[in-house]
Structures are given as structure tokens and as C-alpha cells.
Design an enzyme around this catalytic site. Structure first.
Site, PDB file in Angstrom:
ATOM      1  N   GLY A  92      -8.111  -7.368   3.910  1.00  0.00           N
ATOM      2  CA  GLY A  92      -8.930  -7.486   5.107  1.00  0.00           C
ATOM      3  C   GLY A  92      -8.235  -8.160   6.276  1.00  0.00           C
TER       4      GLY A  92
ATOM      5  NE  ARG B 160      -5.330   3.326   3.788  1.00  0.00           N
ATOM      6  CZ  ARG B 160      -5.337   3.535   2.475  1.00  0.00           C
ATOM      7  NH1 ARG B 160      -4.694   4.576   1.970  1.00  0.00           N
ATOM      8  NH2 ARG B 160      -5.948   2.687   1.663  1.00  0.00           N
TER       9      ARG B 160
ATOM     10  CG  HIS C 200     -14.179 -10.841   3.790  1.00  0.00           C
ATOM     11  ND1 HIS C 200     -14.441 -12.151   4.118  1.00  0.00           N
ATOM     12  CD2 HIS C 200     -12.863 -10.640   4.034  1.00  0.00           C
ATOM     13  CE1 HIS C 200     -13.330 -12.702   4.573  1.00  0.00           C
ATOM     14  NE2 HIS C 200     -12.363 -11.799   4.534  1.00  0.00           N
TER      15      HIS C 200
ATOM     16  CB  CYS D 249       5.821 -41.389 -12.226  1.00  0.00           C
ATOM     17  SG  CYS D 249       6.583 -42.657 -11.205  1.00  0.00           S
TER      18      CYS D 249
ATOM     19  CD  GLU E 299       9.134 -47.237  -6.083  1.00  0.00           C
ATOM     20  OE1 GLU E 299       8.158 -46.577  -5.737  1.00  0.00           O
ATOM     21  OE2 GLU E 299       9.043 -48.263  -6.775  1.00  0.00           O
TER      22      GLU E 299
ATOM     23  CB  SER F 195      10.279 -43.144 -13.658  1.00  0.00           C
ATOM     24  OG  SER F 195       9.157 -42.415 -13.226  1.00  0.00           O
TER      25      SER F 195
ATOM     26  NE  ARG G  76       3.688 -49.288 -10.128  1.00  0.00           N
ATOM     27  CZ  ARG G  76       3.190 -48.526  -9.159  1.00  0.00           C
ATOM     28  NH1 ARG G  76       3.965 -47.630  -8.556  1.00  0.00           N
ATOM     29  NH2 ARG G  76       1.928 -48.629  -8.803  1.00  0.00           N
TER      30      ARG G  76
ATOM     31  CE  LYS H  19      -3.746  -0.593   2.427  1.00  0.00           C
ATOM     32  NZ  LYS H  19      -4.284  -0.873   3.770  1.00  0.00           N
TER      33      LYS H  19
ATOM     34  NE  ARG I 176      -5.813  -4.521  -3.282  1.00  0.00           N
ATOM     35  CZ  ARG I 176      -6.326  -4.561  -2.075  1.00  0.00           C
ATOM     36  NH1 ARG I 176      -5.541  -4.595  -1.036  1.00  0.00           N
ATOM     37  NH2 ARG I 176      -7.618  -4.577  -1.887  1.00  0.00           N
TER      38      ARG I 176
ATOM     39  N   GLY J  60       9.915 -42.297  -8.196  1.00  0.00           N
ATOM     40  CA  GLY J  60       8.650 -42.535  -7.504  1.00  0.00           C
ATOM     41  C   GLY J  60       8.736 -41.784  -6.197  1.00  0.00           C
ATOM     42  CB  THR J  61       8.660 -38.160  -5.467  1.00  0.00           C
ATOM     43  OG1 THR J  61       7.552 -37.901  -6.305  1.00  0.00           O
ATOM     44  CG2 THR J  61       9.946 -37.809  -6.186  1.00  0.00           C
ATOM     45  CG  ASN J  62       3.630 -40.734  -4.387  1.00  0.00           C
ATOM     46  OD1 ASN J  62       3.897 -39.549  -4.488  1.00  0.00           O
ATOM     47  ND2 ASN J  62       2.643 -41.309  -5.059  1.00  0.00           N
ATOM     48  CG  ASP J  63       6.899 -46.300  -2.256  1.00  0.00           C
ATOM     49  OD1 ASP J  63       6.674 -46.541  -1.061  1.00  0.00           O
ATOM     50  OD2 ASP J  63       6.285 -46.855  -3.198  1.00  0.00           O
TER      51      ASP J  63
ATOM     52  CG  MET K 141      -3.205  -6.998   9.803  1.00  0.00           C
ATOM     53  SD  MET K 141      -1.463  -6.824   9.742  1.00  0.00           S
ATOM     54  CE  MET K 141      -1.184  -6.937   8.039  1.00  0.00           C
TER      55      MET K 141
ATOM     56  CE1 TYR L 148       8.300 -39.181 -17.130  1.00  0.00           C
ATOM     57  CE2 TYR L 148      10.266 -39.553 -18.460  1.00  0.00           C
ATOM     58  CZ  TYR L 148       9.310 -40.009 -17.563  1.00  0.00           C
ATOM     59  OH  TYR L 148       9.360 -41.305 -17.113  1.00  0.00           O
TER      60      TYR L 148
ATOM     61  NE  ARG M 100      -0.446 -45.327  -9.336  1.00  0.00           N
ATOM     62  CZ  ARG M 100      -0.761 -44.099  -9.727  1.00  0.00           C
ATOM     63  NH1 ARG M 100      -1.624 -43.921 -10.721  1.00  0.00           N
ATOM     64  NH2 ARG M 100      -0.226 -43.062  -9.139  1.00  0.00           N
TER      65      ARG M 100
HETATM   66  P1  ADP Z   1      -7.635  -2.433   3.501  1.00  0.00           P
HETATM   67  O1  ADP Z   1      -6.201  -2.800   3.571  1.00  0.00           O
HETATM   68  O2  ADP Z   1      -8.513  -3.323   4.297  1.00  0.00           O
HETATM   69  O3  ADP Z   1      -8.100  -2.187   2.111  1.00  0.00           O
HETATM   70  P2  ADP Z   1      -7.367   0.422   3.806  1.00  0.00           P
HETATM   71  O4  ADP Z   1      -6.215   0.908   4.573  1.00  0.00           O
HETATM   72  O5  ADP Z   1      -7.262   0.483   2.324  1.00  0.00           O
HETATM   73  O6  ADP Z   1      -7.742  -1.038   4.295  1.00  0.00           O
HETATM   74  O7  ADP Z   1      -8.591   1.246   4.277  1.00  0.00           O
HETATM   75  C1  ADP Z   1      -9.902   0.875   3.962  1.00  0.00           C
HETATM   76  C2  ADP Z   1     -10.674   2.045   3.435  1.00  0.00           C
HETATM   77  O8  ADP Z   1     -10.646   3.122   4.324  1.00  0.00           O
HETATM   78  C3  ADP Z   1     -10.141   2.615   2.143  1.00  0.00           C
HETATM   79  O9  ADP Z   1     -10.585   1.924   1.041  1.00  0.00           O
HETATM   80  C4  ADP Z   1     -10.739   3.996   2.168  1.00  0.00           C
HETATM   81  O10 ADP Z   1     -12.060   3.967   1.679  1.00  0.00           O
HETATM   82  C5  ADP Z   1     -10.738   4.321   3.628  1.00  0.00           C
HETATM   83  N1  ADP Z   1      -9.609   5.176   3.919  1.00  0.00           N
HETATM   84  C6  ADP Z   1      -8.368   4.832   4.304  1.00  0.00           C
HETATM   85  N2  ADP Z   1      -7.583   5.914   4.454  1.00  0.00           N
HETATM   86  C7  ADP Z   1      -8.358   6.977   4.169  1.00  0.00           C
HETATM   87  C8  ADP Z   1      -8.148   8.396   4.127  1.00  0.00           C
HETATM   88  N3  ADP Z   1      -6.966   8.895   4.413  1.00  0.00           N
HETATM   89  N4  ADP Z   1      -9.171   9.149   3.766  1.00  0.00           N
HETATM   90  C9  ADP Z   1     -10.365   8.616   3.471  1.00  0.00           C
HETATM   91  N5  ADP Z   1     -10.639   7.336   3.485  1.00  0.00           N
HETATM   92  C10 ADP Z   1      -9.652   6.505   3.828  1.00  0.00           C
HETATM   93 MG    MG Z   2       6.119 -46.838  -5.282  1.00  0.00          MG
HETATM   94 MG    MG Z   3      -7.760  -0.875   0.884  1.00  0.00          MG
END
Ligand code: ADP
Ligand code: MG
Ligand code: MG
Length: 891
Positions: A106, A97, A473, A848, A762, A781, A635, A27, A357, A783-786, A108, A868, A579
Site C-alpha cells: 500500500g 503498478r 490495510h 551486558c 565501558e 563484560s 556488579r 512484483k 509474494r 557495558g555498551t550503554n556507558d 505506492m 555471550y 545490579r
Molecule cells: P499493491 O502493490 O498495492 O498490491 P497492485 O499493483 O498489486 O498494488 O494492484 C492492486 C490491485 O489492482 C491488484 O490486486 C489487482 O486486483 C488490481 N490489478 C492490478 N493490475 C491489474 C490488471 N492488469 N488487471 C486487473 N487487475 C489488476
Molecule cells: Mg555503566
Molecule cells: Mg498487490
């Protein structure tokens, strides 16, 4: 380590760059990059991931330099934004953030509107002239800070979020439905109630000093790096624990200041299908996670993604901001040369970018976007190959619902993640895990999912939610996992308490079967049959490009003509393991096999084997024909003989009657074949050495089938493989037999067959003495299981009891039966390749075991210099792609 811990961005400049992800997190690095590109980003700074390690090494304390640099960072924001942190006339509010080097959606938490207290709120209200906005921001801040920093999160799955409960009560009291209907007075009261709730639960006052708030939030982000959901996500995605997370502190911009404000998320192309259209959702007068939380229904950004007439697009509502957004997303896609997942906020008509991203996508989308970007001249073919994850294309190869099947569609939701899934209903993530452990197929049904549900989502066949949009989510995580998902199916009435769903007059309970069509968003009652997908179009293009660069050949493990054909369509270049014992169970054959086992002398065994011969010959004929022009490795008999006899008395009696012998006779034989360690017992070449007539019969069947096809003009390349060889002499013994029979048969038919005799590697001893073994072997060949079983000393059939715990405790990083242990077992492989080729420089070498279709193991096989890999039919395209990627990587 340098002395720089904080990197600023904003106002068209930044100290960081996109390629500094390890230090600044994804980020932070991308916020810096956007700033450098002149894209409007609220000013801020990033505290580097190095500080995270320090935080853990020093019991949560910061060194002076960090403290100083953070303070300077705040001054930097103040200067650009013309506001002051903690000031009650003109206060600066910030967001805190998290941002790890690898995207962890999501995982953290974020705190918004930090810096508010009973004094600064006055300044906010005065400056904005909007009382409701002020209190809305304040109650959001307390709610998020309470959750993230003061541990107000619900503790059990039955418990509601305490803040949401308070909001719910207020809405009911005032007879309103939407958050946006809460008045300034309501929100002010919520602020008070929230603070009381925190005091009651934690015994602590809500901190009023903005600096205390700031450090509290920063520390909470660092701590969240090791929370249980982050740990699970890291494990699932092999993200190293020592990377740490960065923290971003950034000036707030407000999407909740009124109806000329909005917040949204978008993908620059459709993440489900890959279609090139701008795919986003937004909400007017909203902030942060409102769009993904599913409490209000988001609206489409772009007219091309509108699905009903009552929707209001951003394009029509705020045309100027929309134009600007379009210009920016196009700039970003060109700059990063990849599909972007962006977050934005519009404050009083002005657009601000908050994140970009590389977007997560389904396999279908990954393939389409990669191919189309090559056609658009954005990337080259090799980049396109690297853009598709081998594991992910599994999604494309697996069956879809049979279009002609009868389906009772009981509800429709959003097609959040494609695919077809059938399973039994469960309502909680931990139930899903429990049921899946018992071998049940489950569909996880939730009102909405949260990061806590990740474990259950991972084991479910499909995910169904009643709330949330395409970027909820559930939808985002399911797409990432390649799991089918129908989201926002609002007709569903889900009761966690009664464990029931009722919908349009149908009612279902826990354990009932349902099916989901994630491509259409359909929820279907009961089970639905499936069909195999097509492998042409964009997928075909990527595979052709992959075939051009890879060095490894890819074969398949197949025991029937049908499997051989399936694999051939997937691009298999031969069979690496056929087999023979599976063929022994079909129809009348098992009778002849048992007759052979019961026989008291060689003559008796030969008589029974003579009955088996035509069946085996037929089998090989079919397989050779399906695999014409390509090599087929067969085999000779591998498992211990007791596996062909029944072990309960009832079936033993049946067998006795059928064979015309006494029950005692059968039981005596079963007893005499009993072994304490069958996997280390009388099996593999040990059988062929003590009962040469078995190997002779199999060799005859193979060469007769080959001769016959040769006469018919079909090209066949049999490779006869002797299993479980530990010494050169064992192989020599069997090779003499095979060659003798092969000569005889070729004479009888009057044709020549191009065949080889080789061995499986193997047993560790065979690997260590591969130079000697190669004097006899015409191919190896692995035989990585055995080989794994014997290198670790883990019985494959018993390891289930402790392997899971080993992985949970970090004793093993992965299941060595799934991902080849390169450090240990890999050494045996490398030694055997080296020594084998010392004796025979052109020795053909393959693998194999199950590992032959696992991308990391395929990459290892490439580096080890094998010719192979061989894997199950459905994994053939995965192996082709993995082999190509490793060829590119190691170039
Ligand atoms: P996550 O990693 O879960 O996407 P973010 O850090 O991107 O969390 O924050 C989630 C949301 O919070 C962002 O998509 C944005 O809508 C809002 N947000 C984060 N920072 C700001 C900011 N400085 N101003 C306004 N909204 C923010
Ligand atoms: Mg075998
Ligand atoms: Mg975000």
C-alpha cells in the site's frame, strides 16, 4: 549499467526471474517467475529500478532507449492480447503498478484501466457488449489517475476523498447503498463529474492521449518512491533509499465484467495463526482494491474458512476457477517453499494471477509455518530458523489477557492481528503520535486506516477499525508490525468530529481506556490485567534448533530471584549483569544505606554497612539458588551516592526525623554530594576505591551466600564485576580487596568457591588498554550503554532532546543506545577483544548493555568473537534466535 531497461513477461515466457528483485522489484520479478512456470499472468513488462534512479538524476526525464523499449513493451502486450493501445475499435487497456525490491504494501499506488478516453470507451463497450462495465472501468480509471497522477488526494485529515464524496452524493440522490447498484447512466455521469472536479481543483484537463496517460502514470510511480508514507515505511523497515522502485505495465483483466467475474486476495496458509488452510477473500463483479477497501464485505474463498451460513464461497460459486486457483496456489507454495500472499482476478470464469509474494505473518504463524514446513519436508531446520524474525517473536513472549479476569466485551470485530492491548482512545494517527510522545498508551480507533496513518499505527498499542476485512490495510499492516488489531467492527459508530464511539448502548470518548483482544476480535471497556504466555510446542522446537547451531551463549540481566527464574524459563544460561544498587532501595535497606552515606567516618560507615550485609547476602543467596549450576555476574556498587538521598525538602525532613538528625545535616550532605556531571563523577569503582568498606561488604555478602549454598550442595559460580574501570590500577586495587575478603570468608566456612573477578569495559580508555586491564581481569563484560555514552559524548539522560531529530535528519541512522554503533563503538569493542585475548587467550568476554538483546547487535557480538550476550529476560529468546541466525549466515 546495461542498455536493457524493460523486461517483458506473458504467454508462458519472461525475460526476468524471481531472483531479479533488486532490478525488477518484487512484483515484477514474481510476475516473470509465474509466467515462466506457465501460470496464467496477463502479459506485460517491467521497467527496471535503474530507470528510477535515472529519473531522479535527470529531473524526471527519460533517455531515448527507455522510451523506445517502453513502446516495444506495449507492442509486445498488444501482440499477445490481440488488442491495440489507443485503438477505438479494439483498445488495449493496461494497469500501471509500482513494485519495489522489498514489499511495501500500500505504499505506492496503482492505476487501472489506463488507455480509456471518450473514443476508446466505445470500443470497450462494443467488444464486451456491457455498457455498465465500460463506464465502471472509466470512472475507476479517472478516480485512480486523478488521485495518483493529478494529486486529487485529500489534503487534510478532515477532508473526504473528493471522488468518494461525489459517489456518495449520487448514491444518496438515487437512494442506493452499494457501488454495484450504480447504473451505466449513473457511472457515465460520474465520469463527467469526476473530470469537472479535476478541472476545478487542478485547472488541468484530464489527458485524453493514452500515451500521455501512460507516461504520466509511470512518472507518478517513480515519484511515489519519495512520498512521505513511503519514506516512513522505508525508515521503519530499514529499506535503502537508493534501491528505487520498478514499474509494471500490464494488460488489464476484468473482474468487474459481470457476475461471472471476481477479484480476490488469499494467503496459502492462515497468516494470523499459521494453520494450513487456504485463507482468502473475494468479491464478485469487482476490481482491484475493492476487496481491501472495505466498502463491500468480501466473501471467503474456501469453505474451511467460512464463519457464517450466509457467506458464499468461491468454492461453491465458481468451482472450476476455484479448482484452478487451488492447483496454482499449491504449485506456488511448493515452488517458493514459503507461504504465499496472492492476488487474482477471474474474468468470465477464467482465472488470472496478478501477484504472488512471501506473505507477511504474525510471529505465531511464522513459527508454526516454519516448523510444519520442516515436517512436510519442504525446508530444512536451518531455513526454518531463518524464517522467523527475532524482533517478531517478542509478540509471543508478551503477556495475554488474564483468562480469569472480568471483561466487559462491548463489541466484536475480526481477529485481525493477535495479542492483547490496553490504551486510551485516539482517533487520528497524528494524535496517536503526539500522545505516545507524552508517554501515553493509546489505541488508534479509525473507521478504516490508510497508508497515511502508518506513523500513528506504529506507536499505538492496538488498532481498532469499524470497516474492512482480514486483508484490509489496518489488518495487514498491524500483523506486519506485530501490533494487536481488531478490524471491521461494524457495530462501532465512530464520529471523528465529536471524537466519540458509540456501540451497543455504551459511549466512549477520546482519552477513555479500552482493551483489544486481537486473537478473538473483542473490544473491551476499560483496562484488563494480563498473564505470561507458554513457551512450548512449535516455539520450543524452533528454539531447540536455534540452540543447536548458535555459538554465543545467552545470559540475562536480572536483579531478583523472580527475574532470574523468568529468564531461566526463557533459556538464559546465567546472569550477565546483576545490579546491586536496585536492592538498596527496598524496605529498611535504604535506611541503612543513608546511614552509611551520612556517617562522618569509616567506623560509622562500617556500622551501617554491617546492617546492610545480611540483606545483601539474602539477595545473593536467592539469586544464586535460582541460577544454580550457572554463572552469575554481580556488579559492585555503580551509581553516585546522591541517588540514594531525597532531593525535595519534605522528604529530606522525613529522612532527618527517621534518622534522628537535623534537616540541615541532611541538606549539607546532599549539597556536598552534588555534582555537575554525575555520570562522569564519583561513581563506579571510584566509590569502591575511596570507600573500600563498601566493596568489602559486597564481596563478603557474595562469598558468604556462595559458601552457604556450596555447603548445601548447590553449585554456584559467582563472577564479581568491578564497574567503570579506566586503568589497570583501578581494577588491581579492587581485586586485592575482593580476594582478601573472599579468602577470609572461605576459611570461615571451610569451603572453596569457584569465583572470578573481572571488569566492565565501558570507558574508552579501558578498551584501548585492554591488554593491560586483562592482566588483572579474569573476564570482560562490555557495558555498551556507558561505552556508547562516552564514545559519542552523548549524555544518555539528555540525548532524548536531540536524538530524534538526528535520526529524522539522517545524521544518525539509528538510536545508538538501542542499536550498537558498529562503526565507532564497535571498533572499541573489537580492539578490546583483540588486546584482551593477547594477554589472556581464554578470556571470557560478554556484553551486558541494552544492546545484548537487539538482533543486529547480537550478530555483531557473534562476529566480534564474544562468548555471550546478556539481555533482559524477555529478550533472551530473541537473542538466542539472533545468535543462531548469525551463526548460519557467517558459516
Ligand atoms: P499493491 O502493490 O498495492 O498490491 P497492485 O499493483 O498489486 O498494488 O494492484 C492492486 C490491485 O489492482 C491488484 O490486486 C489487482 O486486483 C488490481 N490489478 C492490478 N493490475 C491489474 C490488471 N492488469 N488487471 C486487473 N487487475 C489488476
Ligand atoms: Mg555503566
Ligand atoms: Mg498487490
Amino acid at each position: 549499467m546495461s542498455d536493457k531497461f524493460v523486461y517483458t513477461f506473458g504467454d508462458g515466457k519472461a525475460e526476468g526471474r524471481a531472483d531479479m528483485k533488486l532490478l525488477l522489484g518484487g512484483k515484477g520479478a514474481n510476475l516473470a517467475e509465474m509466467s515462466n512456470l506457465g501460470i496464467p499472468v496477463p502479459a506485460g513488462f517491467t521497467i527496471s529500478t535503474e530507470v528510477c534512479s535515472d529519473f531522479y538524476n535527470n529531473d524526471g526525464k527519460y533517455n531515448e532507449k527507455v522510451v523506445q523499449q517502453v513502446e516495444n513493451g506495449v507492442r509486445h502486450i498488444e501482440q499477445i492480447m490481440g488488442a491495440k493501445f489507443g485503438d477505438n475499435k479494439n483498445p488495449l487497456l493496461v494497469s500501471v503498478r509500482s513494485g519495489a525490491p522489498a514489499s511495501m504494501p500500500g505504499m505506492m499506488d496503482t492505476v487501472l484501466n489506463l488507455g480509456l478516453n471518450d473514443d476508446t470507451i466505445k470500443g470497450i463497450i462494443e467488444k464486451s457488449g456491457n455498457e455498465r462495465f465500460g463506464w465502471d472501468s472509466y470512472r475507476r480509471f479517472i478516480q485512480m489517475y486523478g488521485d495518483v497522477v493529478m494529486e486529487m488526494k485529500p489534503e487534510s485529515k478532515e477532508e473526504e476523498d473528493p471522488f468518494e464524496e461525489i459517489i456518495q452524493e449520487m448514491k444518496e440522490k438515487n437512494g442506493i447503498k452499494l457501488d454495484t447498484d450504480l447504473t451505466a447512466e449513473d457511472l457515465k455521469e460520474l465520469v463527467m463529474l469526476f473530470k469537472q472536479a479535476i478541472k476545478k481543483r487542478t485547472g488541468k484537463e484530464f489527458p485524453t492521449d493514452p500515451w500521455e496517460q501512460l507516461w504520466g502514470a509511470i512518472s507518478a510511480v517513480f515519484r511515489s518512491w519519495n512520498n512521505p508514507r513511503a519514506l516512513t515505511y522505508r525508515k521503519l523497515n530499514s529499506i535503502p533509499a537508493d534501491w528505487g522502485t520498478a514499474v509494471n505495465v500490464q494488460s488489464m483483466v476484468y473482474g468487474n465484467m459481470g457476475d461471472d467475474c471476481a477479484t480476490g486476495v488469499a494467503f496459502t496458509r492462515d497468516p494470523a495463526t499459521g494453520v494450513k488452510k487456504f485463507y482468502g477473500e473475494y468479491l464478485v463483479n469487482a476490481q482491484g482494491e475493492d476487496v481491501v477497501a472495505g466498502t463491500r464485505t468480501p466473501q471467503p474463498v474456501d469453505t474451511s474458512t467460512k464463519t457464517s451460513d450466509d457467506q458464499v464461497t468461491l468454492e461453491s460459486l465458481m468451482p472450476e476457477a476455484y479448482q484452478e486457483l487451488t492447483r496454482i496456489y499449491q504449485t506456488l507454495e511448493k515452488h517458493y517453499r514459503d507461504m504465499q500472499d496472492i492476488e487474482f482476478t477471474i474474468q468470465k470464469g477464467k482465472l488470472w494471477m496478478l501477484q504472488t509474494r512471501n506473505g507477511k505473518r504474525t510471529a505465531e504463524a511464522a513459527v508454526r509455518i516454519a516448523v510444519e514446513m520442516v515436517e512436510e519436508g519442504l525446508i530444512d531446520e536451518e531455513t526454518a530458523i531463518m524464517r522467523v524474525q527475532p524482533e517478531q517473536i517478542d509478540q509471543l513472549l508478551h503477556p495475554k489477557f488474564d483468562p480469569s479476569a472480568k471483561k466487559k466485551v462491548i463489541a466484536k470485530g475480526l481477529p485481525a492481528s493477535p495479542g492483547a492491548a490496553t490504551g486510551r482512545i485516539v482517533f487520528h494517527a497524528d494524535d496517536a503520535e503526539e500522545w505516545a510522545d507524552r508517554g501515553e498508551q493509546v489505541i488508534l480507533v479509525r473507521i478504516e486506516t490508510s497508508p497515511e496513518d502508518i506513523g500513528g499505527m506504529n506507536v499505538a498499542q492496538g488498532i481498532l477499525t469499524s470497516r474492512g476485512g482480514m486483508t484490509s490495510h489496518a489488518a495487514v499492516v498491524a500483523r506486519g508490525m506485530g501490533t494487536c488489531c481488531v478490524a471491521g467492527c461494524s457495530d462501532l459508530n465512530i464520529s471523528y468530529k465529536n471524537k466519540t464511539i458509540s456501540v451497543n448502548g455504551v459511549s466512549l470518548k477520546e482519552g477513555d481506556w479500552i482493551s483489544l483482544d486481537g486473537s478473538r476480535g473483542e473490544v473491551i471497556e476499560g483496562k484488563v490485567p494480563t498473564v505470561t504466555p507458554e513457551l512450548s510446542g512449535n516455539f520450543g522446537k524452533i528454539m531447540t534448533w536455534a540452540d543447536k547451531v548458535r555459538k554465543l551463549k545467552v545470559r540475562t540481566n536480572a536483579d531478583t530471584p523472580h527475574d532470574s527464574e523468568v529468564a531461566r524459563n526463557f533459556g538464559a544460561e546465567g546472569i550477565g549483569l546483576c545490579r546491586t544498587e536496585h536492592m538498596f532501595f527496598e524496605g529498611d535497606r535504604i535506611k541503612a544505606v543513608r546511614e552509611m552515606i551520612l556517617a562522618n567516618d569509616e567506623a560509622g560507615r562500617r556500622k551501617a554497612l554491617a546492617k546492610l550485609l545480611p540483606y545483601q547476602k539474602d539477595d545473593f543467596y536467592g539469586i544464586f539458588k535460582a541460577m544454580h549450576d550457572l554463572p552469575v555476574t554481580i556488579r559492585t556498587l555503580d551509581p553516585p551516592l546522591h541517588e540514594f538521598l531525597p532531593n525535595d525538602e519534605k522528604s529530606q525532613q522525613e529522612m532527618a526525623t527517621e534518622m534522628g538528625v537535623s534537616l540541615q545535616e541532611v541538606q549539607q550532605k546532599v549539597d556536598s554530594l552534588h555534582e555537575l556531571n554525575p555520570m562522569l563523577g564519583h561513581r563506579g569503582c571510584r566509590l569502591g576505591i575511596t570507600y573500600p568498606e563498601i566493596t568489602e561488604m559486597q564481596a563478603r555478602a557474595i562469598i558468604e551466600a556462595a559458601c552457604q549454598l556450596t555447603k548445601e550442595g548447590v553449585k554456584v559460580y559467582p563472577e564479581i564485576m568491578i564497574p567503570l574501570v579506566g586503568t589497570k590500577a583501578e581494577l588491581a586495587n579492587q581485586k586485592v580487596l575482593v580476594k582478601r575478603v573472599a579468602e577470609e570468608v572461605q576459611k570461615e566456612f571451610g569451603v572453596k568457591v569457584d569465583y572470578l573477578v573481572g571488569t566492565m569495559i565501558e570507558i574508552p580508555r579501558a578498551a584501548l588498554t585492554a591488554d593491560e586491564v586483562a592482566e588483572e581481569a579474569e573476564f570482560f563484560s562490555f557495558g555498551t550503554n556507558d561505552l556508547t555514552q562516552m564514545a559519542f559524548g552523548y549524555s544518555r539522560d539528555d540525548a532524548g532532546k536531540f536524538l530524534r531529530e538526528y535520526m529524522d535528519r539522517g545524521i544518525l541512522p539509528e538510536d545508538p543506545f538501542q542499536v550498537l554503533d558498529q562503526t565507532g563503538v564497535g571498533q572499541l569493542v573489537e580492539i578490546a577483544v583483540k588486546k584482551g585475548r593477547e594477554t589472556r587467550p581464554d578470556l571470557k568476554i560478554g556484553i551486558c548493555g541494552e544492546h545484548g538483546g537487539e538482533p543486529k547487535s547480537v550478530a555483531f557480538c557473534h562476529r566480534a568473537g564474544m562468548n555471550y550476550v546478556s539481555c533482559s529476560p524477555y529478550r533472551v529468546p530473541i537473542a538466542r534466535l539472533a545468535a543462531a541466525q548469525e551463526a548460519i549466515r557467517t558459516r
